[in-house]
Scaffold this motif. Structure first.
Motif, PDB file in Angstrom:
ATOM      1  N   UNK A 131       0.801  -1.213   0.000  1.00  0.00           N
ATOM      2  CA  UNK A 131       0.000   0.000   0.000  1.00  0.00           C
ATOM      3  C   UNK A 131       0.836   1.266   0.000  1.00  0.00           C
ATOM      4  N   UNK A 132       2.121   1.175   0.345  1.00  0.00           N
ATOM      5  CA  UNK A 132       2.945   2.373   0.365  1.00  0.00           C
ATOM      6  C   UNK A 132       3.836   2.466  -0.871  1.00  0.00           C
ATOM      7  N   UNK A 133       3.586   1.630  -1.859  1.00  0.00           N
ATOM      8  CA  UNK A 133       4.380   1.649  -3.083  1.00  0.00           C
ATOM      9  C   UNK A 133       3.448   1.737  -4.288  1.00  0.00           C
ATOM     10  N   UNK A 134       2.931   2.913  -4.527  1.00  0.00           N
ATOM     11  CA  UNK A 134       1.999   3.095  -5.638  1.00  0.00           C
ATOM     12  C   UNK A 134       2.721   3.040  -6.972  1.00  0.00           C
ATOM     13  N   UNK A 135       2.069   2.472  -7.980  1.00  0.00           N
ATOM     14  CA  UNK A 135       2.588   2.470  -9.344  1.00  0.00           C
ATOM     15  C   UNK A 135       1.794   3.516 -10.111  1.00  0.00           C
ATOM     16  N   UNK A 136       2.471   4.448 -10.724  1.00  0.00           N
ATOM     17  CA  UNK A 136       1.788   5.548 -11.388  1.00  0.00           C
ATOM     18  C   UNK A 136       1.622   5.270 -12.874  1.00  0.00           C
ATOM     19  N   UNK A 137       0.430   5.548 -13.392  1.00  0.00           N
ATOM     20  CA  UNK A 137       0.161   5.478 -14.828  1.00  0.00           C
ATOM     21  C   UNK A 137      -0.898   6.514 -15.151  1.00  0.00           C
ATOM     22  N   UNK A 138      -0.716   7.193 -16.254  1.00  0.00           N
ATOM     23  CA  UNK A 138      -1.668   8.223 -16.652  1.00  0.00           C
ATOM     24  C   UNK A 138      -2.948   7.591 -17.184  1.00  0.00           C
ATOM     25  N   UNK A 139      -4.040   8.309 -17.010  1.00  0.00           N
ATOM     26  CA  UNK A 139      -5.318   7.840 -17.534  1.00  0.00           C
ATOM     27  C   UNK A 139      -5.399   8.104 -19.027  1.00  0.00           C
ATOM     28  N   UNK A 140      -5.849   7.119 -19.802  1.00  0.00           N
ATOM     29  CA  UNK A 140      -6.157   7.411 -21.202  1.00  0.00           C
ATOM     30  C   UNK A 140      -7.406   8.279 -21.261  1.00  0.00           C
ATOM     31  N   UNK A 141      -7.698   8.891 -22.393  1.00  0.00           N
ATOM     32  CA  UNK A 141      -8.959   9.637 -22.507  1.00  0.00           C
ATOM     33  C   UNK A 141     -10.140   8.689 -22.316  1.00  0.00           C
ATOM     34  N   UNK A 142     -11.076   9.068 -21.448  1.00  0.00           N
ATOM     35  CA  UNK A 142     -12.249   8.236 -21.159  1.00  0.00           C
ATOM     36  C   UNK A 142     -13.510   9.076 -21.333  1.00  0.00           C
ATOM     37  N   UNK A 143     -14.420   8.581 -22.143  1.00  0.00           N
ATOM     38  CA  UNK A 143     -15.695   9.269 -22.388  1.00  0.00           C
ATOM     39  C   UNK A 143     -16.685   8.824 -21.317  1.00  0.00           C
ATOM     40  N   UNK A 144     -17.197   9.768 -20.538  1.00  0.00           N
ATOM     41  CA  UNK A 144     -18.118   9.394 -19.473  1.00  0.00           C
ATOM     42  C   UNK A 144     -19.507   9.089 -20.023  1.00  0.00           C
ATOM     43  N   UNK A 145     -20.392   8.627 -19.149  1.00  0.00           N
ATOM     44  CA  UNK A 145     -21.727   8.212 -19.593  1.00  0.00           C
ATOM     45  C   UNK A 145     -22.482   9.340 -20.275  1.00  0.00           C
ATOM     46  N   UNK A 146     -22.359  10.547 -19.749  1.00  0.00           N
ATOM     47  CA  UNK A 146     -23.041  11.679 -20.369  1.00  0.00           C
ATOM     48  C   UNK A 146     -22.498  11.936 -21.768  1.00  0.00           C
ATOM     49  N   UNK A 147     -21.204  11.672 -21.960  1.00  0.00           N
ATOM     50  CA  UNK A 147     -20.567  11.946 -23.236  1.00  0.00           C
ATOM     51  C   UNK A 147     -21.083  11.087 -24.375  1.00  0.00           C
ATOM     52  N   UNK A 148     -21.512   9.860 -24.080  1.00  0.00           N
ATOM     53  CA  UNK A 148     -22.039   9.016 -25.157  1.00  0.00           C
ATOM     54  C   UNK A 148     -23.559   8.896 -25.127  1.00  0.00           C
ATOM     55  N   UNK A 149     -24.199   9.672 -24.258  1.00  0.00           N
ATOM     56  CA  UNK A 149     -25.659   9.714 -24.260  1.00  0.00           C
ATOM     57  C   UNK A 149     -26.321   8.571 -23.535  1.00  0.00           C
ATOM     58  N   UNK A 150     -25.788   8.180 -22.396  1.00  0.00           N
ATOM     59  CA  UNK A 150     -26.353   7.067 -21.633  1.00  0.00           C
ATOM     60  C   UNK A 150     -27.716   7.423 -21.057  1.00  0.00           C
ATOM     61  N   UNK A 151     -28.559   6.413 -20.938  1.00  0.00           N
ATOM     62  CA  UNK A 151     -29.799   6.551 -20.198  1.00  0.00           C
ATOM     63  C   UNK A 151     -29.481   6.600 -18.704  1.00  0.00           C
ATOM     64  N   UNK A 152     -30.374   7.169 -17.898  1.00  0.00           N
ATOM     65  CA  UNK A 152     -30.164   7.097 -16.448  1.00  0.00           C
ATOM     66  C   UNK A 152     -30.256   5.652 -15.973  1.00  0.00           C
ATOM     67  N   UNK A 153     -29.483   5.304 -14.962  1.00  0.00           N
ATOM     68  CA  UNK A 153     -29.624   3.990 -14.360  1.00  0.00           C
ATOM     69  C   UNK A 153     -30.995   3.882 -13.710  1.00  0.00           C
ATOM     70  N   UNK A 154     -31.573   2.686 -13.726  1.00  0.00           N
ATOM     71  CA  UNK A 154     -32.956   2.514 -13.258  1.00  0.00           C
ATOM     72  C   UNK A 154     -33.058   2.401 -11.746  1.00  0.00           C
TER      73      UNK A 154
END
Length: 338
Positions: free
Chosen positions: A25-48
């Motif tokens: 837990x005290x040895x984090x491995x760092x990696x950058x996030x790739x571009x991620x399209x969130x639910x709003x970005x692709x027009x998701x319906x609301x969860x039920x």
């Protein structure tokens, strides 16, 4: 106290020490996030319904394929349509509250949030959105769907590169070891994520480690697993499975080393009788662990015949007194790192 507060209180993870399946837990491995399209970005319906969130970190990543056509349209529009189609199927046909997997990667390399709040929670790196991508793994594994069918074809470079980047980012956020990347078939009787993509998982583990600035030995990149058997297969592994089915009470199975329709029917009967979610006649990551029970040498019967089929009578003499799951996997030719 709100329902969300209750959900966040479930299964708290003790601090310090080694995270289950993870890094110190005290040895984090760092990696950058790739571009991620969130639910709003692709027009998701609301969860039920409310999306459950657990107060624990996932300890593994599960790789899936969508089993859809290997389309040549690599555009953003195609990726958005894919995400909407998956959500509609999961909500309307399966009755789920939202998309089942946490993230989806299109053949064009676009990464899309699947289930609502998955991206938000991933960026925090301390909790887990409950998914619906693999029974028994939904609160301990991040599920990634990869667009296409990879039974006889490799994924395109655009998808592969994003999958590697996404896995590296997830590993860094949740302190998951790159060796803890699995395929859907490791836990279920399914061909998912396809023979070709599944066969590339050792490479994926190695490349993810490299993206994190680490190195893993080749033997650690190959995980112990169970073979997938289906109609038209034949040989000693099929014969051993037939003996194990007979040992489990399926007396109608003829031990001839051929996986035909009668054997598939017997497997379906076995799966149904044992309450398996998938009743499909294939023997994979759910049926093998149930069938390959501990066998004591000299006990006789069909289970020991299965051992002898795989080891040969001379080879069986050098085996341990009790055949456990790791020994079965070695006999089946799918042994590896635990």
């Amino acid at each position: 106290m709100s329902r969300r507060d209750v959900l966040l209180g479930g299964l708290a993870l003790a601090g310090g020490g080694i995270l289950a399946g993870g890094l110190e837990s005290d040895q984090a491995w760092a990696a950058a996030s790739p571009p991620i399209i969130d639910c709003a970005g692709w027009g998701a319906r609301p969860n039920s319904r409310v999306v459950p969130i657990w107060n624990q970190r996932p300890v593994k990543i599960l790789v899936h394929h969508t089993a859809t056509p290997n389309v040549a349209d690599f555009s953003r529009g195609a990726a958005d349509r894919l995400a909407r189609g998956i959500q509609n199927f999961h909500m309307d046909r399966r009755g789920w509250l939202d998309t089942g997997q946490h993230f989806t990667i299109s053949r064009g390399g676009f990464v899309l949030e699947g289930r609502h709040r998955s991206l938000e929670v991933l960026r925090i790196g301390k909790r887990q959105v409950e998914g619906a991508h693999c029974t028994g793994q939904n609160v301990v594994a991040v599920g990634i769907e990869n667009e296409g069918t990879y039974t006889a074809a490799d994924p395109p470079a655009e998808l592969w590169n994003r999958l590697r980047e996404m896995c590296a980012y997830i590993c860094s956020q949740y302190a998951i070891r790159p060796t803890e990347i699995f395929g859907h078939r490791d836990f279920k009787d399914t061909a998912c994520p396809g023979d070709r993509l599944y066969g590339m998982l050792p490479r994926l583990r190695t490349e993810v480690a490299g993206a994190l600035g680490r190195r893993i030995e080749s033997r650690s990149a190959i995980k112990a697993s169970w073979p997938l058997l289906r109609v038209a297969d034949r040989g000693p592994t099929v014969l051993a499975a037939q003996y194990l089915l007979r040992d489990a009470g399926m007396a109608e199975v003829v031990p001839d080393g051929r996986f035909g329709r009668p054997m598939a029917d017997a497997v379906r009967s076995y799966q149904a009788a044992n309450g398996f979610e998938e009743v499909n006649g294939m023997i994979g990551g759910e049926s093998w662990p149930a069938l390959a029970r501990p066998v004591r040498r000299g006990e006789g019967g069909d289970a020991e015949r299965a051992v002898e089929t795989l080891a040969g009578r001379r080879g069986a003499e050098s085996l341990p007194d009790v055949i456990t799951a790791p020994v079965w996997q070695n006999l089946l030719g799918t042994g590896g790192a635990p």
